[in-house]
Design a protein around this motif. Structure first.
Motif, PDB file in Angstrom:
ATOM      1  N   GLY A  49       0.798  -1.224   0.000  1.00 20.82           N
ATOM      2  CA  GLY A  49       0.000   0.000   0.000  1.00 20.82           C
ATOM      3  C   GLY A  49       0.829   1.272   0.000  1.00 20.82           C
ATOM      4  N   HIS A  50       0.327   2.269  -0.722  1.00 21.34           N
ATOM      5  CA  HIS A  50       0.985   3.571  -0.773  1.00 21.34           C
ATOM      6  C   HIS A  50       0.265   4.554   0.147  1.00 21.34           C
ATOM      7  N   SER A  51       1.028   5.393   0.826  1.00 26.28           N
ATOM      8  CA  SER A  51       0.496   6.525   1.596  1.00 26.28           C
ATOM      9  C   SER A  51      -0.558   6.101   2.621  1.00 26.28           C
ATOM     10  N   ILE A  52      -1.792   6.635   2.500  1.00 23.77           N
ATOM     11  CA  ILE A  52      -2.810   6.380   3.522  1.00 23.77           C
ATOM     12  C   ILE A  52      -3.209   4.907   3.611  1.00 23.77           C
ATOM     13  N   SER A  53      -2.849   4.118   2.605  1.00 22.86           N
ATOM     14  CA  SER A  53      -3.130   2.685   2.687  1.00 22.86           C
ATOM     15  C   SER A  53      -2.315   2.024   3.788  1.00 22.86           C
ATOM     16  N   GLY A  54      -1.336   2.744   4.343  1.00 22.60           N
ATOM     17  CA  GLY A  54      -0.643   2.246   5.530  1.00 22.60           C
ATOM     18  C   GLY A  54      -1.587   2.184   6.715  1.00 22.60           C
ATOM     19  N   ILE A  55      -2.569   3.085   6.749  1.00 23.49           N
ATOM     20  CA  ILE A  55      -3.572   3.099   7.815  1.00 23.49           C
ATOM     21  C   ILE A  55      -4.602   2.004   7.573  1.00 23.49           C
ATOM     22  N   TYR A  56      -5.122   1.951   6.352  1.00 24.33           N
ATOM     23  CA  TYR A  56      -6.110   0.915   6.031  1.00 24.33           C
ATOM     24  C   TYR A  56      -5.471  -0.469   6.106  1.00 24.33           C
ATOM     25  N   GLY A  57      -4.210  -0.565   5.669  1.00 26.03           N
ATOM     26  CA  GLY A  57      -3.517  -1.851   5.697  1.00 26.03           C
ATOM     27  C   GLY A  57      -3.286  -2.359   7.108  1.00 26.03           C
TER      28      GLY A  57
END
Length: 311
Positions: free
Chosen positions: A134-142
């Motif tokens: 994941g890139h960027s905010i997908s670190g939170i969703y991931g």
């Protein structure tokens, strides 16, 4: 006095004509460009809507790519990275609702809903074991995702990915202003006057034009604006979560982030309890997959091989 009134009236007429022209040109361009969009990927039914997913490559392992916030056309944005990964992996790009060619949804853009929808899309495709990248905010969703579906995710890869404890996530978002910019046509005008605002990888002109058209279509839509309104609460929702200890975890970060204080130490903190954790830095900006896809893919493969050798 009469002369001044006449001058003011002329100025007002010019301004009104200008505003009307910008608005009408935007409406006409929206209709024309809608017919120019070249479809890619496949539509998957998710929560009563259609989510677009691109699948490329046929490797034994699957890599699921998740975009950063507001990426207009994720499958095209990830093109350089897909080209590096697809000879070795089955690559799946998820375009969340409001992104790419996916539908817009009225459902709140909470981390819970976004994660559940992503999982449902993969379930519909019978994809049950995969690496999340994941890139960027997908670190939170991931982070939320791997805790919910730990038995399905075999590794997590962050590309300059967000961290729950980073600063600046609670700043107010002027969603009303953004919506007015789009509806009035001024956002299109700004993009025309400053083409550098379009964030795109080094791809052929036809692909770059598709990114521009789809980005304009999706900019400040209801789903994207709603997601921006949930940024603070979404970061808050995962602040007590950590990556599972035995989950292989690697972060590829820009070496000189001047916007977020302690960017590299924040990620080093995330891997400190991991059995297989690593942080790597590259010269470049936030969109490392635009310029460092080859290095990301090579180091990712090496890392996964190291994990297998240890096991």
């Amino acid at each position: 006095m009469k002369k001044w009134i006449k001058v003011i009236a002329i100025l007002l007429a010019v301004i009104i004509l200008f505003l009307a022209t910008v608005f009408v040109v935007n409406v006409i361009c929206n209709k024309i460009e809608k017919g120019k969009i070249q479809t890619y990927g496949q539509l998957v039914p998710v929560d009563g809507k259609q989510m677009n997913v691109l699948i490329q490559g046929s490797g034994g392992e699957t890599v699921v790519l998740l975009p950063g916030y507001g990426t207009g056309a994720p499958a095209l944005d990830f093109k350089p990275l897909i080209e590096e990964l697809s000879p070795h992996y089955k690559v799946v790009v998820i375009e969340p609702f409001g992104y790419g060619l996916s539908d817009v949804t009225d459902k709140e853009r909470t981390v819970e809903n976004i994660v559940n929808e992503t999982h449902e899309a993969l379930q519909q495709l019978n994809i049950n074991r995969y690496i999340l990248m994941g890139h960027s905010i997908s670190g939170i969703y991931g982070l939320d995702y791997v805790n919910k579906y730990e038995n399905e995710v075999t590794a997590f890869v962050g590309i300059d990915s967000s961290v729950p404890t980073q600063g600046g996530t609670d700043e107010p978002v002027p969603t009303g202003t953004y919506k007015q910019l789009k509806q009035s046509g001024f956002f299109r005008l700004l993009m025309k006057l400053t083409p550098s605002q379009l964030i795109a990888p080094d791809v052929d002109d036809a692909t770059k034009e598709q990114i521009r058209i789809i980005s304009l279509k999706n900019s400040f839509n209801n789903s994207v604006l709603n997601e921006s309104e949930h940024i603070a609460s979404n970061f808050k929702a995962v602040e007590k979560l950590s990556f599972p200890k035995n989950l292989p975890l690697i972060f590829f970060l820009q070496a000189n982030d001047t916007e977020t204080e302690g960017w590299i130490p924040l990620h080093e903190e995330q891997i400190k309890n991991s059995v297989h954790g690593k942080v790597m830095t590259f010269e470049g900006d936030h969109y490392l997959h635009h310029t460092r896809s080859k290095e990301i893919a090579e180091n990712f493969r090496s890392f996964m091989q190291e994990v297998k050798d240890v096991k």
